[in-house]
Design a protein around this motif. Structure first.
Motif, short mmCIF file in Angstrom:
data_model
loop_
_atom_site.label_atom_id
_atom_site.label_comp_id
_atom_site.label_asym_id
_atom_site.label_seq_id
_atom_site.Cartn_x
_atom_site.Cartn_y
_atom_site.Cartn_z
N UNK A 1 0.83 -1.21 0.00
CA UNK A 1 0.00 0.00 0.00
C UNK A 1 0.86 1.25 0.00
N UNK A 2 1.95 1.22 0.77
CA UNK A 2 2.85 2.37 0.81
C UNK A 2 3.53 2.62 -0.53
N UNK A 3 3.95 1.56 -1.21
CA UNK A 3 4.59 1.71 -2.51
C UNK A 3 3.61 2.24 -3.55
N UNK A 4 2.38 1.75 -3.50
CA UNK A 4 1.38 2.27 -4.45
C UNK A 4 1.13 3.76 -4.21
N UNK A 5 1.00 4.16 -2.95
CA UNK A 5 0.79 5.58 -2.66
C UNK A 5 2.00 6.41 -3.08
N UNK A 6 3.19 5.85 -2.93
CA UNK A 6 4.38 6.60 -3.33
C UNK A 6 4.42 6.81 -4.84
N UNK A 7 3.92 5.82 -5.61
CA UNK A 7 3.88 5.98 -7.06
C UNK A 7 2.87 7.06 -7.44
N UNK A 8 1.73 7.09 -6.74
CA UNK A 8 0.75 8.14 -7.00
C UNK A 8 1.33 9.52 -6.68
#
Length: 369
Positions: free
Chosen positions: A166-173
């Motif tokens: 979840x953290x990596x996805x948010x970082x990509x956003x």
């Protein structure tokens, strides 16, 4: 030895880190520091990945064999045991080398072909994936007298994996937002056109044996590899290795990746087998690099911002210039439902207008939302 109580409390700290940190490098450094306190390791490899193809991009690593990087990547992709794409389908998204080989690491092509020469005793692997895609994977290595990874340590990393995903996805956003803002504020001279399509040819060992004139311009936009492979970004090696894995029947994902290259621009990398009319010869691998088409960008964008399939379709149609009435007809919904759908997408993406949404999704925020 880390206590079970400490292992149970650590995911709380990782979860907080993954909620607070929106830069993927800073996030990975923070998570690695926490993991190192709970599950000691001597080396690691942590690439991000294209969320659809699960092919590696933007790696962080500390390994004892940078001079064998192509072979490490090749064998990693060709090794079924503990492969990140296999872990996605399992109830526990983490496993160890010894678990996967029944205690006989020589059954692993990666260990047998490379890791054993560096005294590696065990590898703990985890995948960071959610319903929106695969965002990366992690290998932790132990060597020498460091011993092997235990079941509680494996369970601990498996517990942390969804939080990290979840953290990596948010970082990509968040990176999409930063890139669009940087593109908007940059001087026009800084927003140069991307180079024309380039092709690199590689042999079966992933050594580059040829390239077109524009390849150097593209390689300069991608992340530099470690010595002695500064000029061969790992993204090129990863996409070629994925093609080898497809050909070997190890994995069926596409041999492609989409990579941000700054100021809102993205590259699309694909690997194919070149045609060769010579009898008895193995045709080389080809890796093409080109500007990422809008449809591919929108697909990644929808995953990064956790859009639903209908919201993704709405975004695609809006990018084609359709009016509200035309969108309603295409989606077979009422016009006011189109407006409601846009409001939900605006909220998810942090914008307030269609123009700002499309600017964010396609790389430039032409004006505030």
């Amino acid at each position: 030895m880390t206590t079970s109580w400490a292992l149970s409390r650590s995911p709380e700290r990782i979860g907080q880190l993954c909620r607070d940190v929106l830069d993927d490098k800073e996030l990975r450094r923070g998570v690695l520091a926490e993991l190192g306190r709970m599950v000691p390791f001597s080396a690691f490899a942590w690439p991000l990945s294209d969320p659809e193809s699960a092919t590696g991009v933007a790696p962080m690593a500390r390994i004892p064999c940078p001079e064998e990087l192509p072979e490490l990547i090749r064998l990693k992709y060709l090794t079924p045991g503990c492969r990140w794409t296999a872990l996605i389908a399992l109830p526990r998204p983490a496993a160890t080398l010894l678990m996967a080989t029944g205690g006989d690491p020589a059954r692993s092509p990666l260990w047998n072909g490379l890791l054993n020469r560096y005294g590696v005793t065990d590898v703990l692997s985890a995948v960071f994936a959610d319903k929106h895609g695969c965002w990366g994977w992690l290998d932790l290595w132990r060597a020498g007298d460091e011993g092997i990874f235990s079941e509680p340590e494996t369970d601990y990393l498996a517990t942390a994996a969804p939080l990290v995903a979840a953290g990596l996805r948010r970082s990509r956003a968040a990176q999409c937002r930063r890139d669009a803002e940087a593109a908007e504020s940059a001087w026009p001279a800084a927003r140069k056109p991307l180079p024309p399509q380039a092709v690199l040819t590689l042999d079966e060992t992933l050594a580059v044996v040829g390239q077109t004139a524009s390849a150097g311009d593209w390689l300069g936009l991608l992340q530099r590899g470690p010595r002695p492979y500064e000029g061969v970004p790992a993204e090129v090696l990863n996409v070629a290795a994925q093609l080898l894995a497809r050909e070997a029947g190890v994995d069926a994902h596409a041999a492609m990746s989409r990579v941000p290259v700054g100021l809102g621009a993205w590259a699309l990398l694909r690997s194919t087998r070149m045609e060769d009319g010579r009898t008895g010869s193995t045709p080389p691998l080809a890796v093409t690099i080109q500007e990422c088409p809008a449809a591919d960008r929108l697909e990644v964008f929808a995953r990064c911002f956790a859009l639903t399939p209908q919201q993704h379709r709405l975004l695609e149609l809006a990018a084609g210039g359709l009016s509200t009435a035309e969108l309603a007809a295409a989606l077979r919904i009422r016009p006011y439902t189109v407006q409601d759908q846009f409001k939900a997408v605006f909220a998810a993406c942090g914008v307030r207008s269609r123009s700002a949404l499309l600017g964010l999704a396609l790389g430039t925020r032409n004006r505030p939302g």
